[in-house]
Design a protein around this motif. Structure first.
Motif, short mmCIF file in Angstrom:
data_model
loop_
_atom_site.label_atom_id
_atom_site.label_comp_id
_atom_site.label_asym_id
_atom_site.label_seq_id
_atom_site.Cartn_x
_atom_site.Cartn_y
_atom_site.Cartn_z
N GLU A 151 35.58 9.43 83.05
CA GLU A 151 36.76 10.30 83.04
C GLU A 151 37.78 9.63 82.15
O GLU A 151 38.06 8.44 82.28
N THR A 152 38.28 10.38 81.21
CA THR A 152 39.24 9.79 80.29
C THR A 152 40.65 10.12 80.72
O THR A 152 40.89 11.05 81.47
N ASP A 153 41.56 9.34 80.23
CA ASP A 153 42.96 9.52 80.57
C ASP A 153 43.78 9.72 79.30
O ASP A 153 43.33 9.43 78.21
N TRP A 154 44.95 10.28 79.47
CA TRP A 154 45.89 10.41 78.38
C TRP A 154 46.81 9.20 78.45
O TRP A 154 47.06 8.65 79.52
N SER A 162 49.45 5.88 81.92
CA SER A 162 48.10 6.42 81.83
C SER A 162 48.05 7.61 82.78
O SER A 162 48.43 7.48 83.95
N ILE A 163 47.60 8.76 82.29
CA ILE A 163 47.56 9.98 83.10
C ILE A 163 46.10 10.38 83.28
O ILE A 163 45.40 10.70 82.32
N ALA A 164 45.63 10.36 84.54
CA ALA A 164 44.25 10.72 84.87
C ALA A 164 44.08 12.23 84.82
O ALA A 164 45.06 12.98 84.91
N PRO A 165 42.84 12.71 84.71
CA PRO A 165 42.60 14.16 84.68
C PRO A 165 43.15 14.90 85.90
O PRO A 165 43.53 16.06 85.80
N ARG A 180 49.34 9.31 87.83
CA ARG A 180 49.96 8.50 86.78
C ARG A 180 49.99 7.03 87.19
O ARG A 180 50.33 6.71 88.32
#
Length: 118
Positions: free
Chosen positions: A44-47, A58-61, A65
């Motif tokens: 799972e990638t984060d922004w 870092s913001i998870a799907p 945060r």
């Protein structure tokens, strides 16, 4: 434009630049949100969001945060997250065009890629 108007414009620019934190002007390209465009490990990638004060998030799907700090050093950006009493350091790299951020996995050796979004 008169000489006086040019002089005032230059003075305003110098004052504005002088009040910015050290290195902030060179790091303007980094500020904002970066979106994952490639995740070869299938995680799972984060922004990532970078602020002008050295703070990043870092913001998870799922919207969770996680806050941290960042510093730039040459061609690297070091992210420092506090997880409980522990610091987790993640190093990102970028190319000379500063269009992408690269996060190499210590576990697999694969590299995730981020691009800046408006």
């Amino acid at each position: 434009m008169t000489h006086l108007a040019r002089g005032l414009a230059l003075l305003v620019l110098v004052v504005a630049l002088g009040s910015a934190p050290a290195g902030a002007i060179e790091e303007m390209w980094l500020l904002g949100r970066w979106e994952p465009v490639q995740s070869p490990d299938g995680d799972e990638t984060d922004w990532l969001e970078f602020g002008p004060d050295g703070a990043m998030t870092s913001i998870a799907p799922d919207g969770r945060r996680t806050g941290g700090r960042y510093v730039t050093n040459g061609q690297e950006i070091q992210l420092n997250f506090k997880v409980g009493a522990k610091s987790v350091i993640i190093t990102l790299t970028y190319g000379p065009d500063r269009q992408r951020l690269y996060a190499r996995s210590a576990r697999t050796g694969n590299t995730a890629v981020y691009e800046k979004r408006p």
